[in-house]
Scaffold this active site. Structure first.
Site, PDB file in Angstrom:
ATOM      1  N   HIS A   1       0.830  -1.210   0.000  1.00 54.88           N
ATOM      2  CA  HIS A   1       0.000   0.000   0.000  1.00 54.88           C
ATOM      3  C   HIS A   1       0.862   1.257   0.000  1.00 54.88           C
ATOM      4  CE1 HIS A   1      -3.182   2.819   0.896  1.00 54.88           C
ATOM      5  NE2 HIS A   1      -2.617   3.160   2.042  1.00 54.88           N
ATOM      6  N   SER A   2       0.492   2.230  -0.829  1.00 48.93           N
ATOM      7  CA  SER A   2       1.091   3.563  -0.823  1.00 48.93           C
ATOM      8  C   SER A   2       2.618   3.504  -0.949  1.00 48.93           C
ATOM      9  CB  SER A   2       0.661   4.307   0.448  1.00 48.93           C
ATOM     10  OG  SER A   2       0.983   5.667   0.381  1.00 48.93           O
ATOM     11  N   TYR A   3       3.356   3.956   0.078  1.00 47.35           N
ATOM     12  CA  TYR A   3       4.814   3.950   0.013  1.00 47.35           C
ATOM     13  C   TYR A   3       5.373   2.531  -0.022  1.00 47.35           C
ATOM     14  CZ  TYR A   3       9.479   5.939   0.622  1.00 47.35           C
ATOM     15  OH  TYR A   3      10.772   6.350   0.419  1.00 47.35           O
TER      16      TYR A   3
END
Length: 466
Positions: A342-344
């Site tokens: 997720h995300s980073y």
């Protein structure tokens, strides 16, 4: 008496304040005031003042600013030329401390906060049954924020307990060869994470305050455990025969108190008279005392100077992902490894692939990204990596379109589809069913591609062998 063109009284004529090299002009027809003496404390430079109001200097004001109506003007005061221009020397700390916020002393348990998770995994007040209230005290945003952060630390420990008790994961300390005295972090693994011959799922959260087992602290506190944690992914993965490894990429350092350094005063070896040295030392000590007192008021919860000791080979999310790959995932027996990032966490995976391209291609079957912030150009991912990502990765991005609707992308990396929500932190939870479907299809496609093509020769060989 100066008048405007309409006959309005404009106040006394401009005067030269003592100590000012230029004129400090009063407002004329809503024009900005300009005051630029060398040590003028009127703080009027560049100010924009409404017509009918003036800025005057009030006695006892720490900054020298007071807005008053034109009908109650105070006479202009000269600029302050005190012995010291230090702002701290003009602050009445005794009065300041009377307005101090409540102590930043918060409970260390959910029960102390009078909150608990109900049967639906929602955080509710024990007595009222109401959701968490951020603005517990009006006009004390900083205190409310510190209270929220204190609760967040308790939530983190609570999720760790769920990973061990409800999900039956083991807490593994890293670095694996760490000494007793050096900083350490940890990850979570299922019993069969390294021995499962078929499937292994690796979970990576994004950046910020979240830790292992979490997608978003805000969702855990304001929504429920299902949407904010990785627990639904872990439980379903275990039920479907996956081994599981949960990374902890934000646990990069520990904080310890900074050792105090005693600096010997240079005035001891000076040729100054003893009386003058004593006077300077007294002023210096008094100034330091006031500064420390003011700092304690401004930031009372941090009374000690802290320093960060980084964890060896795990000082960043990218380093952490590579370390866990080298020491755990690469050693796993599973034929098919799947990532949810997720995300980073997506950026950390791309960096892992750049550093371990051949190994990742050989071992990883599919990667599910949820609103990943990776960038193949900025991270300088090569052509072969971009081609592999197009075939084996999918990014569920925040979008108002229905779930799994194709979303156009300007980057030549992997397909992007809608997560069915425009909220970044919800993308993992909303795409949950689609991710497992994606992994199942990728696994079946890999199995079918490995099956030998059925030919007459192959049948004849088998018949002859029989």
């Amino acid at each position: 008496m100066p008048l405007s063109t309409t006959g309005t009284y404009l106040g006394p004529a401009p005067r030269l304040f003592p100590g000012c090299r230029r004129r400090c002009r009063r407002v004329r027809n809503d024009v900005s005031v300009s005051c630029r003496p060398r040590k003028c404390n009127s703080n009027l430079f560049g100010a924009r003042i409404p017509r009918g109001k003036v800025i005057t200097t009030a006695r006892g004001s720490s900054t020298g600013e007071l807005e008053g109506h034109a009908s109650s003007r105070l006479p202009p005061q000269p600029c302050s030329w005190g012995q010291s221009s230090d702002l701290l020397s003009r602050i009445d700390l005794d009065e300041l401390m009377k307005k101090d916020e409540p102590p930043l002393d918060f409970p260390d348990t959910l029960e102390g906060f009078e909150y608990a998770f109900n049967e639906k995994g929602q955080l509710r007040h024990i007595k009222t049954g109401e959701p968490f209230v951020f603005n517990y005290r009006e006009d004390l945003h900083r205190w409310n924020q510190k209270r929220y952060e204190a609760l967040g630390e308790i939530i983190t420990k609570y999720v760790y307990e769920l990973l061990e008790k409800d999900c039956n994961l083991k807490k593994i300390s890293i670095p694996v060869d760490a000494t007793e005295s050096e900083p350490k972090s940890f990850i979570f693994m299922s019993e069969d994470a390294l021995t499962n011959p078929q499937k292994l799922m690796v979970l990576i959260h994004g950046s910020g305050v979240v830790r292992a087992g979490q997608w978003a602290r805000r969702l855990i506190i304001n929504e429920d455990l299902d949407s904010g944690t990785q627990i639904p992914f872990i439980k379903r993965a275990v039920a479907e025969g996956y081994g599981v490894i949960v990374l902890n990429p934000n646990e990069n350092y520990i904080e310890v108190e900074k050792p105090k350094i005693h600096v010997q005063s240079s005035s001891d070896s000076s040729d100054e008279p003893a009386e003058k040295r004593e006077r300077k030392d007294k002023v210096s000590k008094e100034t330091k005392k006031r500064r420390d007192f003011y700092e304690k008021y401004r930031n009372p919860q941090r009374e000690k100077e802290m320093m960060q000791l980084y964890i060896r080979e795990n000082g960043s999310p990218e380093e952490h992902a590579i370390y866990v790959w080298d020491h755990f995932i690469a050693q796993a027996a599973a034929e098919n490894v799947f990532f949810v990032a997720h995300s980073y966490g997506g950026l950390a995976f791309v960096e892992l692939m750049i550093q371990r391209e051949a190994d990742v291609k050989n071992k990883v079957t599919a990667v599910a990204l949820t609103d990943s912030v990776h960038n193949v150009w900025h991270q300088e991912a090569g052509k072969t990596i971009r081609e592999w990502m197009r075939e084996n990765c999918c990014n569920w991005v925040s979008s108002s379109e229905p779930l799994d609707t194709s979303v156009e992308s300007m980057l030549p990396d992997c397909p992007r589809v809608s997560a069915g929500t425009d909220r970044h932190e919800l993308t993992s939870w909303k795409s949950f069913p689609s991710i497992f479907k994606f992994f199942t299809e990728a696994s079946e496609a890999k199995i079918s591609s490995l099956k030998p093509a059925v030919t007459r020769r192959s049948h004849r060989i088998k018949h002859e062998e029989l």
